[in-house]
Structure formats: structure tokens, C-alpha cells
Write a protein that holds these residues in place. Structure first.
Motif, PDB file in Angstrom:
ATOM      1  N   ASN A  24       0.803  -1.224   0.000  1.00  0.00           N
ATOM      2  CA  ASN A  24       0.000   0.000   0.000  1.00  0.00           C
ATOM      3  C   ASN A  24       0.833   1.270   0.000  1.00  0.00           C
ATOM      4  O   ASN A  24       0.282   2.354  -0.099  1.00  0.00           O
ATOM      5  N   ARG A  25       2.149   1.135   0.117  1.00  0.00           N
ATOM      6  CA  ARG A  25       2.994   2.323   0.139  1.00  0.00           C
ATOM      7  C   ARG A  25       3.102   2.906  -1.270  1.00  0.00           C
ATOM      8  O   ARG A  25       3.174   2.175  -2.242  1.00  0.00           O
ATOM      9  N   PRO A  26       3.140   4.230  -1.377  1.00  0.00           N
ATOM     10  CA  PRO A  26       3.301   4.840  -2.704  1.00  0.00           C
ATOM     11  C   PRO A  26       4.741   4.696  -3.192  1.00  0.00           C
ATOM     12  O   PRO A  26       5.670   4.628  -2.393  1.00  0.00           O
ATOM     13  N   ILE A  27       4.902   4.641  -4.513  1.00  0.00           N
ATOM     14  CA  ILE A  27       6.257   4.575  -5.059  1.00  0.00           C
ATOM     15  C   ILE A  27       6.852   5.966  -5.220  1.00  0.00           C
ATOM     16  O   ILE A  27       8.049   6.108  -5.340  1.00  0.00           O
ATOM     17  N   GLY A  28       6.034   6.985  -5.211  1.00  0.00           N
ATOM     18  CA  GLY A  28       6.505   8.364  -5.201  1.00  0.00           C
ATOM     19  C   GLY A  28       7.304   8.775  -6.433  1.00  0.00           C
ATOM     20  O   GLY A  28       7.444   8.041  -7.411  1.00  0.00           O
ATOM     21  N   GLY A  31      10.588   6.608  -7.049  1.00  0.00           N
ATOM     22  CA  GLY A  31      10.243   5.273  -7.529  1.00  0.00           C
ATOM     23  C   GLY A  31       9.792   5.287  -8.979  1.00  0.00           C
ATOM     24  O   GLY A  31      10.165   4.429  -9.774  1.00  0.00           O
ATOM     25  N   ARG A  32       8.997   6.287  -9.336  1.00  0.00           N
ATOM     26  CA  ARG A  32       8.536   6.388 -10.734  1.00  0.00           C
ATOM     27  C   ARG A  32       9.703   6.644 -11.681  1.00  0.00           C
ATOM     28  O   ARG A  32       9.772   6.066 -12.771  1.00  0.00           O
ATOM     29  N   MET A  33      10.619   7.516 -11.259  1.00  0.00           N
ATOM     30  CA  MET A  33      11.771   7.815 -12.111  1.00  0.00           C
ATOM     31  C   MET A  33      12.656   6.578 -12.286  1.00  0.00           C
ATOM     32  O   MET A  33      13.124   6.288 -13.399  1.00  0.00           O
ATOM     33  N   HIS A  34      12.866   5.838 -11.196  1.00  0.00           N
ATOM     34  CA  HIS A  34      13.706   4.641 -11.278  1.00  0.00           C
ATOM     35  C   HIS A  34      13.011   3.548 -12.102  1.00  0.00           C
ATOM     36  O   HIS A  34      13.660   2.840 -12.870  1.00  0.00           O
ATOM     37  N   ARG A  35      11.692   3.432 -11.956  1.00  0.00           N
ATOM     38  CA  ARG A  35      10.935   2.452 -12.751  1.00  0.00           C
ATOM     39  C   ARG A  35      11.116   2.727 -14.241  1.00  0.00           C
ATOM     40  O   ARG A  35      11.404   1.810 -15.023  1.00  0.00           O
ATOM     41  N   ASP A  36      10.985   3.976 -14.634  1.00  0.00           N
ATOM     42  CA  ASP A  36      11.156   4.330 -16.042  1.00  0.00           C
ATOM     43  C   ASP A  36      12.584   4.043 -16.508  1.00  0.00           C
ATOM     44  O   ASP A  36      12.796   3.573 -17.626  1.00  0.00           O
ATOM     45  N   TYR A  37      13.543   4.317 -15.635  1.00  0.00           N
ATOM     46  CA  TYR A  37      14.945   4.085 -15.983  1.00  0.00           C
ATOM     47  C   TYR A  37      15.222   2.597 -16.192  1.00  0.00           C
ATOM     48  O   TYR A  37      15.800   2.208 -17.213  1.00  0.00           O
ATOM     49  N   ILE A  38      14.820   1.754 -15.237  1.00  0.00           N
ATOM     50  CA  ILE A  38      15.137   0.321 -15.405  1.00  0.00           C
ATOM     51  C   ILE A  38      14.304  -0.310 -16.510  1.00  0.00           C
ATOM     52  O   ILE A  38      14.761  -1.247 -17.164  1.00  0.00           O
ATOM     53  N   CYS A  50       8.934  -7.673 -12.033  1.00  0.00           N
ATOM     54  CA  CYS A  50       7.495  -7.776 -12.328  1.00  0.00           C
ATOM     55  C   CYS A  50       6.998  -9.202 -12.155  1.00  0.00           C
ATOM     56  O   CYS A  50       5.970  -9.448 -11.510  1.00  0.00           O
ATOM     57  N   LEU A  51       7.729 -10.146 -12.737  1.00  0.00           N
ATOM     58  CA  LEU A  51       7.286 -11.541 -12.711  1.00  0.00           C
ATOM     59  C   LEU A  51       7.304 -12.133 -11.296  1.00  0.00           C
ATOM     60  O   LEU A  51       6.499 -13.001 -10.985  1.00  0.00           O
ATOM     61  N   ARG A  52       8.214 -11.658 -10.456  1.00  0.00           N
ATOM     62  CA  ARG A  52       8.252 -12.142  -9.075  1.00  0.00           C
ATOM     63  C   ARG A  52       7.285 -11.367  -8.183  1.00  0.00           C
ATOM     64  O   ARG A  52       7.164 -11.675  -7.000  1.00  0.00           O
ATOM     65  N   GLY A  53       6.621 -10.362  -8.730  1.00  0.00           N
ATOM     66  CA  GLY A  53       5.673  -9.571  -7.960  1.00  0.00           C
ATOM     67  C   GLY A  53       6.343  -8.667  -6.937  1.00  0.00           C
ATOM     68  O   GLY A  53       5.735  -8.326  -5.930  1.00  0.00           O
ATOM     69  N   GLU A  54       7.586  -8.273  -7.205  1.00  0.00           N
ATOM     70  CA  GLU A  54       8.343  -7.481  -6.239  1.00  0.00           C
ATOM     71  C   GLU A  54       8.607  -6.048  -6.699  1.00  0.00           C
ATOM     72  O   GLU A  54       9.255  -5.288  -5.980  1.00  0.00           O
ATOM     73  N   LEU A  55       8.120  -5.680  -7.867  1.00  0.00           N
ATOM     74  CA  LEU A  55       8.440  -4.360  -8.414  1.00  0.00           C
ATOM     75  C   LEU A  55       7.942  -3.236  -7.512  1.00  0.00           C
ATOM     76  O   LEU A  55       8.692  -2.327  -7.169  1.00  0.00           O
ATOM     77  N   TRP A  56       6.675  -3.293  -7.110  1.00  0.00           N
ATOM     78  CA  TRP A  56       6.094  -2.200  -6.334  1.00  0.00           C
ATOM     79  C   TRP A  56       6.802  -2.054  -4.989  1.00  0.00           C
ATOM     80  O   TRP A  56       7.127  -0.938  -4.566  1.00  0.00           O
ATOM     81  N   ASN A  63      12.042   4.582  -2.988  1.00  0.00           N
ATOM     82  CA  ASN A  63      11.514   5.928  -2.800  1.00  0.00           C
ATOM     83  C   ASN A  63      11.752   6.416  -1.373  1.00  0.00           C
ATOM     84  O   ASN A  63      12.190   7.543  -1.161  1.00  0.00           O
ATOM     85  N   GLU A  64      11.482   5.547  -0.396  1.00  0.00           N
ATOM     86  CA  GLU A  64      11.689   5.930   1.003  1.00  0.00           C
ATOM     87  C   GLU A  64      13.165   6.178   1.292  1.00  0.00           C
ATOM     88  O   GLU A  64      13.516   7.155   1.966  1.00  0.00           O
ATOM     89  N   GLN A  65      14.018   5.322   0.782  1.00  0.00           N
ATOM     90  CA  GLN A  65      15.455   5.488   1.001  1.00  0.00           C
ATOM     91  C   GLN A  65      15.964   6.778   0.350  1.00  0.00           C
ATOM     92  O   GLN A  65      16.759   7.510   0.945  1.00  0.00           O
ATOM     93  N   ALA A  66      15.505   7.042  -0.860  1.00  0.00           N
ATOM     94  CA  ALA A  66      15.933   8.252  -1.572  1.00  0.00           C
ATOM     95  C   ALA A  66      15.461   9.504  -0.835  1.00  0.00           C
ATOM     96  O   ALA A  66      16.220  10.476  -0.700  1.00  0.00           O
TER      97      ALA A  66
END
Length: 121
Positions: A24-28, A31-38, A50-56, A63-66
């Protein structure tokens, strides 16, 4: 680690009952910038997450660490450059300019190190 697979009956067929983990945490912003990059630069890693269901979860953690690292860098730069509340009271425009400069430089560090995963020299 092998997990027990559950199946649901759909007509005459049994289909694996696959569910993604609840997150339920937002990717912020980060997270959105890193998602687009990878997605563009490391599609194998993106698909694996994605396939392991771990992307979000991965992106929410990043996002929290950044965000935490950004706040820490800003505080450290404020101390090292002498940007204080006294400066804010004495010359507000000087303080705003200094804070904008600090924030921009701190964001560049986050982008380079965490979002685009560039090695620092």
C-alpha cells in the motif's frame, strides 16, 4: 524454496491461484523515475521484478530510502554552508536562494547515485 501452489476451478480447468503481495505504500517521485529508468535501460531486471511480484515493493523501498537520503544530504549541506534560521530572519531572499541551491545539488546526488545508478568518481 518451493511453495505450495493453490488452484481454482474455472469451468473444466484448474488455474493456478496467483496473487501479488499486498503493498500500500506509494512509489513516489523517485520510484517512478527509477521504474522508467530500469524499464528502458535494464529490461531484464524490470521483467524479473514484475514476474516475481516485487516491483512495487522494490520501488516503494527505493523511494523511502531516496527521500531519507535527500533530507540527510540537505541537512548536512545546510550545516556545512552555514545556512541557518538566523540567516532566514536576517535576509530571507539570500536564505531562499541558498536553500534552492542546496536542494538542487542534493537532488542531483540522489538522481546520480540511486535513480540512475551511476558510479561516483
Amino acid at each position: 524454496m518451493m511453495q505450495e501452489m493453490n488452484y481454482i476451478r474455472c469451468s473444466d480447468y484448474y488455474i493456478p491461484d496467483i496473487r501479488l503481495p499486498e503493498e500500500n505504500r506509494p512509489i513516489g517521485r523517485w520510484g517512478r523515475m527509477h521504474r522508467d529508468y530500469i524499464k528502458d535501460n535494464n529490461p531484464i531486471r524490470f521483467n524479473d521484478l514484475c514476474l516475481r511480484g516485487e516491483l512495487w515493493t522494490y520501488l516503494a523501498d527505493l523511494n523511502e530510502q531516496a527521500q531519507n537520503r535527500l533530507e540527510l544530504i540537505i541537512e548536512q549541506m545546510k550545516v556545512s554552508e552555514g545556512v541557518t534560521e538566523d540567516m532566514k530572519a536576517a535576509d530571507q531572499m539570500l536564505w531562499v536562494g541558498a536553500m534552492n541551491s542546496i536542494r538542487n545539488r542534493a537532488e542531483e546526488v540522489i538522481l546520480r547515485e540511486m535513480i540512475y545508478e551511476e558510479d561516483t568518481v
